[in-house]
Design a protein around this motif. Sequence first.
Motif, PDB file in Angstrom:
ATOM      1  N   PRO A   1      14.992  -7.980 -12.040  1.00 43.82           N
ATOM      2  CA  PRO A   1      14.935  -9.440 -11.947  1.00 43.82           C
ATOM      3  C   PRO A   1      14.778  -9.887 -10.490  1.00 43.82           C
ATOM      4  O   PRO A   1      15.409  -9.332  -9.592  1.00 43.82           O
ATOM      5  CB  PRO A   1      16.300  -9.877 -12.506  1.00 43.82           C
ATOM      6  CG  PRO A   1      16.776  -8.713 -13.322  1.00 43.82           C
ATOM      7  CD  PRO A   1      16.235  -7.494 -12.648  1.00 43.82           C
ATOM      8  N   GLY A   2      13.927 -10.854 -10.269  1.00 45.75           N
ATOM      9  CA  GLY A   2      13.759 -11.404  -8.931  1.00 45.75           C
ATOM     10  C   GLY A   2      12.823 -10.637  -8.037  1.00 45.75           C
ATOM     11  O   GLY A   2      12.706 -10.952  -6.850  1.00 45.75           O
ATOM     12  N   ALA A   3      12.152  -9.600  -8.569  1.00 44.82           N
ATOM     13  CA  ALA A   3      11.300  -8.741  -7.729  1.00 44.82           C
ATOM     14  C   ALA A   3       9.862  -9.221  -7.646  1.00 44.82           C
ATOM     15  O   ALA A   3       8.996  -8.481  -7.175  1.00 44.82           O
ATOM     16  CB  ALA A   3      11.335  -7.310  -8.264  1.00 44.82           C
ATOM     17  N   THR A   4       9.600 -10.458  -8.038  1.00 46.10           N
ATOM     18  CA  THR A   4       8.233 -10.969  -8.071  1.00 46.10           C
ATOM     19  C   THR A   4       7.525 -10.848  -6.733  1.00 46.10           C
ATOM     20  O   THR A   4       6.322 -10.556  -6.663  1.00 46.10           O
ATOM     21  CB  THR A   4       8.235 -12.444  -8.513  1.00 46.10           C
ATOM     22  OG1 THR A   4       8.928 -12.553  -9.750  1.00 46.10           O
ATOM     23  CG2 THR A   4       6.818 -12.965  -8.672  1.00 46.10           C
ATOM     24  N   ASP A   5       8.264 -11.087  -5.640  1.00 42.14           N
ATOM     25  CA  ASP A   5       7.655 -11.079  -4.312  1.00 42.14           C
ATOM     26  C   ASP A   5       7.783  -9.746  -3.590  1.00 42.14           C
ATOM     27  O   ASP A   5       7.580  -9.684  -2.376  1.00 42.14           O
ATOM     28  CB  ASP A   5       8.277 -12.187  -3.451  1.00 42.14           C
ATOM     29  CG  ASP A   5       7.780 -13.564  -3.834  1.00 42.14           C
ATOM     30  OD1 ASP A   5       6.648 -13.658  -4.340  1.00 42.14           O
ATOM     31  OD2 ASP A   5       8.523 -14.543  -3.636  1.00 42.14           O
ATOM     32  N   VAL A   6       8.126  -8.679  -4.317  1.00 42.12           N
ATOM     33  CA  VAL A   6       8.228  -7.346  -3.714  1.00 42.12           C
ATOM     34  C   VAL A   6       7.189  -6.448  -4.371  1.00 42.12           C
ATOM     35  O   VAL A   6       7.225  -6.222  -5.581  1.00 42.12           O
ATOM     36  CB  VAL A   6       9.633  -6.733  -3.881  1.00 42.12           C
ATOM     37  CG1 VAL A   6       9.702  -5.368  -3.200  1.00 42.12           C
ATOM     38  CG2 VAL A   6      10.698  -7.671  -3.314  1.00 42.12           C
ATOM     39  N   THR A   7       6.276  -5.935  -3.571  1.00 44.07           N
ATOM     40  CA  THR A   7       5.208  -5.062  -4.073  1.00 44.07           C
ATOM     41  C   THR A   7       5.522  -3.619  -3.701  1.00 44.07           C
ATOM     42  O   THR A   7       5.583  -3.276  -2.522  1.00 44.07           O
ATOM     43  CB  THR A   7       3.845  -5.448  -3.470  1.00 44.07           C
ATOM     44  OG1 THR A   7       3.550  -6.799  -3.825  1.00 44.07           O
ATOM     45  CG2 THR A   7       2.749  -4.529  -3.980  1.00 44.07           C
ATOM     46  N   GLY A   8       5.749  -2.779  -4.700  1.00 38.27           N
ATOM     47  CA  GLY A   8       6.050  -1.376  -4.453  1.00 38.27           C
ATOM     48  C   GLY A   8       4.784  -0.554  -4.253  1.00 38.27           C
ATOM     49  O   GLY A   8       3.789  -0.743  -4.964  1.00 38.27           O
ATOM     50  N   VAL A   9       4.827   0.339  -3.278  1.00 30.86           N
ATOM     51  CA  VAL A   9       3.707   1.234  -2.980  1.00 30.86           C
ATOM     52  C   VAL A   9       4.249   2.658  -2.942  1.00 30.86           C
ATOM     53  O   VAL A   9       5.188   2.949  -2.201  1.00 30.86           O
ATOM     54  CB  VAL A   9       3.059   0.892  -1.621  1.00 30.86           C
ATOM     55  CG1 VAL A   9       1.945   1.892  -1.299  1.00 30.86           C
ATOM     56  CG2 VAL A   9       2.524  -0.531  -1.624  1.00 30.86           C
ATOM     57  N   ARG A  10       3.638   3.543  -3.714  1.00 32.25           N
ATOM     58  CA  ARG A  10       4.079   4.941  -3.700  1.00 32.25           C
ATOM     59  C   ARG A  10       3.355   5.686  -2.586  1.00 32.25           C
ATOM     60  O   ARG A  10       2.136   5.838  -2.605  1.00 32.25           O
ATOM     61  CB  ARG A  10       3.825   5.622  -5.040  1.00 32.25           C
ATOM     62  CG  ARG A  10       4.437   7.025  -5.086  1.00 32.25           C
ATOM     63  CD  ARG A  10       4.502   7.575  -6.491  1.00 32.25           C
ATOM     64  NE  ARG A  10       5.196   8.857  -6.494  1.00 32.25           N
ATOM     65  CZ  ARG A  10       4.611  10.036  -6.659  1.00 32.25           C
ATOM     66  NH1 ARG A  10       3.296  10.114  -6.847  1.00 32.25           N
ATOM     67  NH2 ARG A  10       5.324  11.147  -6.637  1.00 32.25           N
ATOM     68  N   ALA A  11       4.128   6.144  -1.606  1.00 31.63           N
ATOM     69  CA  ALA A  11       3.547   6.831  -0.457  1.00 31.63           C
ATOM     70  C   ALA A  11       4.662   7.496   0.337  1.00 31.63           C
ATOM     71  O   ALA A  11       5.853   7.239   0.129  1.00 31.63           O
ATOM     72  CB  ALA A  11       2.792   5.851   0.437  1.00 31.63           C
ATOM     73  N   ASN A  12       4.261   8.392   1.245  1.00 27.71           N
ATOM     74  CA  ASN A  12       5.200   9.020   2.173  1.00 27.71           C
ATOM     75  C   ASN A  12       5.344   8.144   3.413  1.00 27.71           C
ATOM     76  O   ASN A  12       4.333   7.725   3.994  1.00 27.71           O
ATOM     77  CB  ASN A  12       4.678  10.401   2.625  1.00 27.71           C
ATOM     78  CG  ASN A  12       4.564  11.370   1.483  1.00 27.71           C
ATOM     79  OD1 ASN A  12       5.454  11.473   0.654  1.00 27.71           O
ATOM     80  ND2 ASN A  12       3.447  12.088   1.427  1.00 27.71           N
ATOM     81  N   ILE A  13       6.565   7.900   3.842  1.00 28.23           N
ATOM     82  CA  ILE A  13       6.737   7.054   5.016  1.00 28.23           C
ATOM     83  C   ILE A  13       6.309   7.757   6.304  1.00 28.23           C
ATOM     84  O   ILE A  13       5.997   7.098   7.295  1.00 28.23           O
ATOM     85  CB  ILE A  13       8.187   6.549   5.144  1.00 28.23           C
ATOM     86  CG1 ILE A  13       9.172   7.698   5.356  1.00 28.23           C
ATOM     87  CG2 ILE A  13       8.562   5.725   3.925  1.00 28.23           C
ATOM     88  CD1 ILE A  13      10.593   7.217   5.676  1.00 28.23           C
TER      89      ILE A  13
END
Length: 253
Positions: A84-96
Amino acid sequence: MNSTVDDIGYGRQFAAWYDRLFPMGAEATAAADVLGRLHPDPAAGTLEFGVGTGRIAIPLSAKVGAITGVDSSTEMLDLLAAAPGATDVTGVRANIRDYTETRHYGLVYAVCGTLSMLLTPEDQQAAIHRAAERLVPGGRLVIETGNRPAVEAIHEGLARTTLFTPYPEPGTGLQTHSTLPPGSDLWQCSHIWYESDGSTRVGNELSRLTTPEEVDAYARTAGLTPEAHYSSWDLAPYTEQYPMFLATYTKTA
């Protein structure tokens, strides 16, 4: 961006009970409040290395707007997407340690020991370098990671010790079997989580402890200027007694 993602397996072990260990509550909101105050320019964007389930990114996004969150764990990113509330968070799968993109940001942060999940100085340096590349001039990097002197003090010269942390909810707590051989910077923790109904969860993690001076050296090599060291999210001055520390850095060019 590197198309091959090296997942260390953290999410496979901890995703199902991560929010029990690190609740999305007052402490997360307090950390987000501090990050919001440290943000030089929310309009320039925000990037988190090690976003996990969005514990910090979700409340922070309510203050600064859209956040890009990088993580190697599909399990954690799936929970983030459904939160909930994650509308403005875009997850990206990658190595930091080898993350690249074209966008730059006003704030990049890696908290809750994300940096320590990289087990060599070279990989930790690489992650700081990637973070520095993503900052705009005048941008800020915030790191929260494991504090080697504090963990060594807990061990009192012993290679192994056991710790128990009670949680506010009656009948819950975390038992940690901690291994840190003298002279080593690799910290092995085997965790047992106790629920109030008597059930348990088990997980293991290996991390590399650092000092503020070591992270400062990474930052300088990456072209950043060390700014401040803190002991906690209340921004109390750094001391060696706390198991985590905060450090901030700025990019001048």
